[in-house]
Design a protein around this motif. Structure first.
Motif, PDB file in Angstrom:
ATOM      1  N   GLY A 114      44.910  54.823 -17.008  1.00 16.50           N
ATOM      2  CA  GLY A 114      44.195  54.572 -18.264  1.00 16.50           C
ATOM      3  C   GLY A 114      44.159  53.097 -18.635  1.00 16.50           C
ATOM      4  O   GLY A 114      43.076  52.505 -18.786  1.00 16.50           O
ATOM      5  N   PRO A 115      45.324  52.457 -18.792  1.00 18.47           N
ATOM      6  CA  PRO A 115      45.311  51.023 -19.127  1.00 18.47           C
ATOM      7  C   PRO A 115      44.629  50.161 -18.064  1.00 18.47           C
ATOM      8  O   PRO A 115      43.968  49.176 -18.404  1.00 18.47           O
ATOM      9  CB  PRO A 115      46.806  50.691 -19.224  1.00 18.47           C
ATOM     10  N   LEU A 116      44.789  50.523 -16.799  1.00 21.07           N
ATOM     11  CA  LEU A 116      44.138  49.734 -15.749  1.00 21.07           C
ATOM     12  C   LEU A 116      42.625  49.796 -15.873  1.00 21.07           C
ATOM     13  O   LEU A 116      41.922  48.787 -15.699  1.00 21.07           O
ATOM     14  CB  LEU A 116      44.575  50.246 -14.379  1.00 21.07           C
ATOM     15  N   GLU A 117      42.088  50.983 -16.151  1.00 23.54           N
ATOM     16  CA  GLU A 117      40.643  51.115 -16.317  1.00 23.54           C
ATOM     17  C   GLU A 117      40.159  50.320 -17.527  1.00 23.54           C
ATOM     18  O   GLU A 117      39.098  49.693 -17.484  1.00 23.54           O
ATOM     19  CB  GLU A 117      40.284  52.589 -16.458  1.00 23.54           C
ATOM     20  N   GLN A 118      40.963  50.327 -18.596  1.00 22.09           N
ATOM     21  CA  GLN A 118      40.584  49.560 -19.783  1.00 22.09           C
ATOM     22  C   GLN A 118      40.603  48.064 -19.493  1.00 22.09           C
ATOM     23  O   GLN A 118      39.679  47.331 -19.862  1.00 22.09           O
ATOM     24  CB  GLN A 118      41.534  49.890 -20.938  1.00 22.09           C
ATOM     25  N   LEU A 119      41.649  47.585 -18.814  1.00 22.52           N
ATOM     26  CA  LEU A 119      41.732  46.166 -18.476  1.00 22.52           C
ATOM     27  C   LEU A 119      40.603  45.747 -17.538  1.00 22.52           C
ATOM     28  O   LEU A 119      40.065  44.645 -17.642  1.00 22.52           O
ATOM     29  CB  LEU A 119      43.087  45.860 -17.834  1.00 22.52           C
ATOM     30  N   LEU A 120      40.230  46.644 -16.602  1.00 21.53           N
ATOM     31  CA  LEU A 120      39.132  46.342 -15.690  1.00 21.53           C
ATOM     32  C   LEU A 120      37.818  46.177 -16.439  1.00 21.53           C
ATOM     33  O   LEU A 120      37.006  45.297 -16.120  1.00 21.53           O
ATOM     34  CB  LEU A 120      39.000  47.459 -14.656  1.00 21.53           C
ATOM     35  N   SER A 121      37.601  47.021 -17.438  1.00 19.00           N
ATOM     36  CA  SER A 121      36.346  46.946 -18.185  1.00 19.00           C
ATOM     37  C   SER A 121      36.273  45.700 -19.069  1.00 19.00           C
ATOM     38  O   SER A 121      35.186  45.229 -19.405  1.00 19.00           O
ATOM     39  CB  SER A 121      36.176  48.199 -19.047  1.00 19.00           C
ATOM     40  N   GLU A 122      37.436  45.143 -19.460  1.00 22.78           N
ATOM     41  CA  GLU A 122      37.460  44.000 -20.370  1.00 22.78           C
ATOM     42  C   GLU A 122      37.627  42.667 -19.654  1.00 22.78           C
ATOM     43  O   GLU A 122      37.291  41.619 -20.199  1.00 22.78           O
ATOM     44  CB  GLU A 122      38.606  44.171 -21.375  1.00 22.78           C
ATOM     45  N   SER A 123      38.183  42.691 -18.401  1.00 26.37           N
ATOM     46  CA  SER A 123      38.507  41.443 -17.718  1.00 26.37           C
ATOM     47  C   SER A 123      37.250  40.802 -17.120  1.00 26.37           C
ATOM     48  O   SER A 123      36.373  41.486 -16.585  1.00 26.37           O
ATOM     49  CB  SER A 123      39.537  41.693 -16.622  1.00 26.37           C
ATOM     50  N   THR A 124      37.172  39.445 -17.225  1.00 25.40           N
ATOM     51  CA  THR A 124      36.083  38.686 -16.605  1.00 25.40           C
ATOM     52  C   THR A 124      36.591  37.709 -15.563  1.00 25.40           C
ATOM     53  O   THR A 124      35.794  37.111 -14.838  1.00 25.40           O
ATOM     54  CB  THR A 124      35.311  37.923 -17.688  1.00 25.40           C
ATOM     55  N   ASP A 125      37.896  37.529 -15.481  1.00 26.83           N
ATOM     56  CA  ASP A 125      38.479  36.611 -14.491  1.00 26.83           C
ATOM     57  C   ASP A 125      38.432  37.270 -13.105  1.00 26.83           C
ATOM     58  O   ASP A 125      39.014  38.333 -12.900  1.00 26.83           O
ATOM     59  CB  ASP A 125      39.928  36.305 -14.878  1.00 26.83           C
ATOM     60  N   PRO A 126      37.755  36.660 -12.105  1.00 25.41           N
ATOM     61  CA  PRO A 126      37.626  37.288 -10.779  1.00 25.41           C
ATOM     62  C   PRO A 126      38.969  37.552 -10.118  1.00 25.41           C
ATOM     63  O   PRO A 126      39.167  38.618  -9.521  1.00 25.41           O
ATOM     64  CB  PRO A 126      36.802  36.256  -9.983  1.00 25.41           C
ATOM     65  N   GLN A 127      39.898  36.583 -10.201  1.00 25.83           N
ATOM     66  CA  GLN A 127      41.213  36.787  -9.586  1.00 25.83           C
ATOM     67  C   GLN A 127      41.958  37.930 -10.246  1.00 25.83           C
ATOM     68  O   GLN A 127      42.592  38.756  -9.589  1.00 25.83           O
ATOM     69  CB  GLN A 127      42.035  35.493  -9.656  1.00 25.83           C
ATOM     70  N   GLN A 128      41.862  37.979 -11.548  1.00 27.09           N
ATOM     71  CA  GLN A 128      42.548  39.048 -12.279  1.00 27.09           C
ATOM     72  C   GLN A 128      41.922  40.408 -11.965  1.00 27.09           C
ATOM     73  O   GLN A 128      42.611  41.414 -11.813  1.00 27.09           O
ATOM     74  CB  GLN A 128      42.475  38.756 -13.779  1.00 27.09           C
ATOM     75  N   ARG A 129      40.602  40.460 -11.851  1.00 29.24           N
ATOM     76  CA  ARG A 129      39.919  41.711 -11.535  1.00 29.24           C
ATOM     77  C   ARG A 129      40.314  42.213 -10.145  1.00 29.24           C
ATOM     78  O   ARG A 129      40.469  43.413  -9.931  1.00 29.24           O
ATOM     79  CB  ARG A 129      38.402  41.530 -11.621  1.00 29.24           C
ATOM     80  N   LYS A 130      40.493  41.288  -9.194  1.00 30.51           N
ATOM     81  CA  LYS A 130      40.920  41.697  -7.860  1.00 30.51           C
ATOM     82  C   LYS A 130      42.276  42.386  -7.900  1.00 30.51           C
ATOM     83  O   LYS A 130      42.506  43.423  -7.266  1.00 30.51           O
ATOM     84  CB  LYS A 130      40.967  40.492  -6.933  1.00 30.51           C
ATOM     85  N   LEU A 131      43.204  41.797  -8.680  1.00 30.13           N
ATOM     86  CA  LEU A 131      44.529  42.410  -8.789  1.00 30.13           C
ATOM     87  C   LEU A 131      44.458  43.763  -9.493  1.00 30.13           C
ATOM     88  O   LEU A 131      45.109  44.731  -9.087  1.00 30.13           O
ATOM     89  CB  LEU A 131      45.471  41.475  -9.550  1.00 30.13           C
ATOM     90  N   LEU A 132      43.649  43.852 -10.540  1.00 31.96           N
ATOM     91  CA  LEU A 132      43.527  45.113 -11.268  1.00 31.96           C
ATOM     92  C   LEU A 132      42.873  46.188 -10.400  1.00 31.96           C
ATOM     93  O   LEU A 132      43.271  47.354 -10.419  1.00 31.96           O
ATOM     94  CB  LEU A 132      42.711  44.893 -12.552  1.00 31.96           C
ATOM     95  N   GLN A 133      41.839  45.799  -9.627  1.00 28.79           N
ATOM     96  CA  GLN A 133      41.195  46.763  -8.732  1.00 28.79           C
ATOM     97  C   GLN A 133      42.165  47.259  -7.654  1.00 28.79           C
ATOM     98  O   GLN A 133      42.174  48.440  -7.305  1.00 28.79           O
ATOM     99  CB  GLN A 133      39.963  46.124  -8.081  1.00 28.79           C
ATOM    100  N   LEU A 134      42.983  46.323  -7.162  1.00 29.06           N
ATOM    101  CA  LEU A 134      43.982  46.710  -6.163  1.00 29.06           C
ATOM    102  C   LEU A 134      44.961  47.717  -6.746  1.00 29.06           C
ATOM    103  O   LEU A 134      45.275  48.741  -6.133  1.00 29.06           O
ATOM    104  CB  LEU A 134      44.719  45.464  -5.675  1.00 29.06           C
ATOM    105  N   ALA A 135      45.454  47.444  -7.950  1.00 25.32           N
ATOM    106  CA  ALA A 135      46.406  48.358  -8.587  1.00 25.32           C
ATOM    107  C   ALA A 135      45.757  49.702  -8.899  1.00 25.32           C
ATOM    108  O   ALA A 135      46.349  50.766  -8.691  1.00 25.32           O
ATOM    109  CB  ALA A 135      46.954  47.714  -9.866  1.00 25.32           C
ATOM    110  N   HIS A 136      44.513  49.673  -9.392  1.00 28.59           N
ATOM    111  CA  HIS A 136      43.819  50.904  -9.754  1.00 28.59           C
ATOM    112  C   HIS A 136      43.549  51.763  -8.522  1.00 28.59           C
ATOM    113  O   HIS A 136      43.736  52.992  -8.546  1.00 28.59           O
ATOM    114  CB  HIS A 136      42.495  50.561 -10.456  1.00 28.59           C
TER     115      HIS A 136
END
Length: 933
Positions: free
Chosen positions: A427-449
């Motif tokens: 749940g929180p990962l999906e929310q952070l993915l929808s709000e994040s715009t930083d490419p590096q951060q999105r890569k880490l969130l996608q990996l975790a998700h």
């Protein structure tokens, strides 16, 4: 009644003079016992076998005599015997002549006044049904009226050699007819009675095997049937039943002995559980028993002649060894040993007595009775032991089922507990993915998700497996067209096939095929099998899916050209939590869930699954599903399916063969060795990352790329090659990898002079102390367990590189090079010592160059330069000069010459250049250094 027949009669015969007088045997009404005629009966040997009864009666020069110690003619030969019998009683006698046991054929001629009035044929070569008495020997009935006298001639032909051939030539006995028939009938009844009991025991034992699937029941049943056959063979009842001759009967007898010894040995071994309970006795007893069986087999099947006494003594010796072993285990408190000791003692004692009777020590009739009674006692006591074992099996099975139920409940409960934190992660990962715009951060969130979803998929499969095994997984089957469903499932792997350069083929001979199946569960079956096929198929391989329609159902083959499975592991691949750990096959370590779940789901559809595999050729999994709906219960069928068609992504292959995850983005391992992840910077350290999982590589690389130049390898072999090619400053390696694992990579690099100096960090999910020690013993500098802290990994990397850098700086300016202080690695010490010896050996040679040094050390100039830079932060030229200057300093301390002379001795052509170099290294001129020392 006394004993009927003495089979092995030892005669002490004294030679007598030849006589033409026919020996006479007279008896009357009082004869009730058998009468031995051996000492009365004369013999005439006919080596050619040409004489006839007419020749014997006509030629008075043919003399009958006592055999004594005369040599026997070579086989085959014929012997003649004769006897004159007179009935002195008042009643007609109806008696029997017996018995030429070892003869192949015997003719009896009844002569009255030089005229042959009757003939009879018997012997071992004559079929039992053609003889008056269908027994082993040659028995002839005859009758004499009161006062009647007749002559009886016997023509016996001998073909086979036996130890008792000489004694049997005179062996002739008269049995009273009624006594003989009563005795024969009594023996026959006993034999069939005993044999019937043993056959019944054997059949019951075979039936028990079908119920309990314990091999010991096969061994016991075989033993009972062999004993039954042995009973029936005592007096040729087997020959009478199956109408075979004595020669064939002898072969059958040897086979029965082979069956007796073999089945008894297997029974003893299994009943005592020697392999597990008494491993110290298992191999010796196995060897002794195998040797005896080999001897019997060679004599029986392969025709090697081995004397009967040798085999008999071998059986006696083996029996004594068996009793001693069983007795020892019984004395040590083994319950099975006690039961077996009591039962087998009766069998062995009776068997030993029977064997000894063959040497004439005991009466055959008595020993045969003892053997029969011993066998019955053996069977009865052992049957009790087998039933006790059955009860133990039932108890163990019940306890195992109960324990399995408890484990399944605990397993299901724990699995349910996993779902809650996974849900809170997603749940929180999906929310952070929808709000994040930083490419590096999105890569880490996608990996975790992505990995959280995989973990949830694994948990769901665990739950399904638990439900299926406990019978609580419902089946919702709907009649659907299987062809479009199959195409959608297979074509979902098209992109993965292109990415891994694997040829994916689907063969469907029909356009439409209706089948009752649960769509969701069928998806799990096919995706698990396809994921495994792609996981273990190398680049350039092939995966083929073939559908065949049959009369009663469909057959689906999923075939790959992958690494295959060793034959000894095939029977376990569908077991729950079976894990394959074969270093030679690439160290794949599976969860052991997927294939177990596949089997349960296929059986839920009333289908079957089988697997065929060959190492380095490939694997084929075959699924069969019945057509129609008769095989399904009413509650398992639904009229319509409210599930929308969907295609599952090719996620983690969870079969028993697999280990690491199959990432969505790159397949297992991704591409070959990756290029540097960033543009090299001056003085930037190079790090080699060896990891077969693309997500793990991406995670580690993301933490290290800003600071290090990161190279990547997807397996151990690739990592070794890249380490030798690039000589990185540090290596991070996973342990469980294909081709070569982390331990092998570490050991290979640490024993190669080109790479032995490189620090290595091992990463693994194995956290046991022994496994950590194994990694450190291979030369690893650090060992981290998964899941690891990324900050700890970064700190370990920094510390190892800084430590190595400090050592290099220290020894770059050291006055004296000492290999043992520079490194603790024996390979590096040996390398430095060799380099020092080479330079010192050519110290005075002004033209000694880096190429000369590299050639002497069997290294290329570039590898030599990298090695010295890594160890002492010096180039090859600097190293040669350091050794020259170190030797010059030693000579100056020893006052071995002037400054100019020492410069020349250490390879410097210019004194001024020598002074400059010496001052740069030691901070003072050679003259000042000489004065201070």
């Amino acid at each position: 009644m006394k004993a009927c027949v003495t089979i092995f009669l030892v005669l002490f015969l004294l030679p007598t003079r030849a006589s033409d007088t026919i020996p006479v045997h007279a008896y009357g009404d009082d004869a009730h016992d058998f009468m031995k005629l051996s000492r009365k009966c004369g013999i005439l040997l006919d080596p050619s076998g040409a004489l006839t009864i007419e020749d014997i009666l006509r030629d008075s020069s043919l003399q009958f005599y006592r055999l004594g110690d005369r040599a026997l003619p070579p086989l085959p030969f014929v012997s003649w015997n004769r006897i004159r019998v007179t009935n002195t009683g008042t009643k007609t006698r109806h008696d029997v002549f017996a018995n030429y046991i070892y003869s192949d054929s015997v003719w009896m001629y009844t002569v009255d006044g030089k005229q042959v009035v009757a003939e009879g044929l018997a012997g071992g070569a004559v079929h039992p049904h053609n003889k008056y008495f269908p027994n082993v020997g040659a028995d002839f009935p005859f009758s004499l009226a009161p006062g009647q006298t007749r002559d009886y001639y016997f023509r016996a032909k001998y073909v086979r050699s036996t130890p008792y051939l000489r004694s049997s030539l005179h062996l002739l006995t008269i049995f009273p007819g009624k006594t003989y028939r009563d005795w024969m009938d009594d023996n026959k009844r006993q034999e069939f009675f005993y044999a019937g009991i043993l056959c019944l025991c054997g059949l019951v034992s075979f039936f028990m095997y079908t119920v309990f699937r314990e091999k010991i029941f096969i061994y016991f049943g075989t033993l009972m049937l062999a004993l039954a056959g042995y009973f029936l063979d005592f007096y040729n009842e087997l020959g009478a039943l199956f109408n075979f001759t004595q020669e064939i009967g002898s072969y059958v007898r040897h086979l029965l002995v082979l069956g007796l010894v073999g089945s008894l040995f297997l029974f003893i071994k299994d009943f005592l559980d020697l392999r597990e309970q008494q491993p110290a006795f298992h191999r010796p007893y196995l060897g002794a028993s195998g040797l005896l069986l080999l001897v019997i087999l060679a004599n029986t099947v392969f025709g090697f002649w081995i004397p009967t006494p040798v085999i008999s003594l071998g059986i006696i010796g083996w029996s004594l060894v068996s009793i001693a072993l069983i007795g020892y285990l019984a004395w040590r408190g083994s319950a099975a040993g006690k039961i077996l000791l009591i039962s087998i003692s009766f069998l062995c004692l009776g068997g030993l007595a029977l064997l000894l009777s063959g040497f004439g020590i005991f009466d055959t009739t008595l020993t045969s009775q003892a053997f029969k009674i011993g066998v019955l006692l053996f069977s009865g006591i052992l049957f009790y032991g087998l039933f006790d074992r059955v009860n133990a099996i039932r108890r163990a099975k019940s306890e195992a089922e109960e324990l399995n139920d408890v484990k399944s409940r605990i397993f299901a409960n724990i699995t349910h507990e996993f779902r809650t934190p996974l849900t809170l992660m997603l749940g929180p990962l999906e929310q952070l993915l929808s709000e994040s715009t930083d490419p590096q951060q999105r890569k880490l969130l996608q990996l975790a998700h992505r990995n959280a979803e995989r973990q949830l998929s694994l948990v769901n499969q665990l739950l399904d497996l638990s439900k299926a095994e406990s019978g609580h997984l419902p089946l919702r089957a709907t009649e659907q067209d299987f062809i479009p469903f199959l195409k959608g499932a297979v074509y979902a792997y098209t992109s993965l096939a292109e990415q891994k350069n694997i040829a994916l083929q689907l063969h469907c001979p029909e356009d439409s095929l209706l089948l009752y199946f649960d769509r969701e569960k069928m998806e799990q079956i096919i995706y698990n099998l396809l994921s495994n096929a792609f996981k273990f198929t190398p680049e350039g391989g092939q995966v083929t899916v073939t559908l065949r329609s049959q009369k009663e159902g469909i057959k689906l083959d999923i075939q790959d050209s992958g690494i295959g499975i060793p034959e000894h592991r095939l029977q376990h691949v569908f077991d729950r939590f079976f894990r394959e750990e074969a270093a030679e096959r690439g160290n794949f370590e599976g969860y052991g869930i997927g294939l177990a779940l596949v089997k349960e789901l296929v059986q839920l559809h009333r289908g079957s699954v089988s697997l065929q595999s060959k190492v380095d050729v490939g694997t084929t999994v075959t699924l069969t599903f019945p057509l129609g709906s008769k095989h399904l219960a009413a509650e398992q069928i639904v009229l319509t399916e409210a599930i929308a068609p969907r295609v599952l992504p090719p996620l983690l292959p969870l079969g028993g063969r697999g280990a690491s995850q199959l990432p969505l983005s790159g397949g297992r391992g991704g591409a070959p060795a990756a290029a540097p992840a960033s543009t090299p910077q001056p003085d930037q350290n190079t790090l080699l990352l060896v990891e077969d999982n693309a997500d793990v590589r991406a995670f580690i690389r993301q933490r290290l790329v800003p600071k290090f130049l990161v190279l990547e390898a997807v397996n151990g072999q690739e990592g070794i090659e890249m380490a030798i090619l690039h000589t990185p400053d540090l290596i991070i390696s996973d342990v469980m990898m294909p081709d070569k694992n982390g331990y092998e990579l570490c050991q290979t690099l640490k024993t190669d002079v080109r790479t032995s100096h490189i620090p290595i960090i091992l990463l693994t999910a194995k956290a046991a102390r022994e496994e950590k020690l194994e990694g450190l013993e291979t030369g690893a500098d650090a060992y981290l367990t998964k899941p690891f802290d990324a900050r700890e990994l970064a700190i370990r990397v920094d510390n190892l590189i800084q430590t190595r850098e400090q050592l290099r700086k220290r020894f770059a300016t050291a006055i004296e090079l000492k290999p043992e202080e520079i490194t603790a690695n024996s390979i590096d010490q040996s390398f430095l010592q060799s380099a020092l010896h080479v330079v010192e050996a050519h110290l005075a040679e002004e033209n000694f160059s880096v190429e000369d040094l590299a050639q002497a050390l069997n290294m290329s100039r570039s590898n030599l330069n990298r090695k010295l830079r890594a160890l002492i932060n010096q180039s090859s030229n600097q190293f040669i000069q350091s050794v020259r200057l170190q030797r010059a300093a030693d000579l100056l301390r020893q006052r071995a010459g002037t400054v100019g002379e020492i410069a020349f001795q250490t390879g410097f052509s210019s004194t001024a250049y020598f002074v400059k170099c010496f001052k740069d290294k030691y901070g003072q001129t050679p003259g000042t250094f000489l004065e201070s020392h």
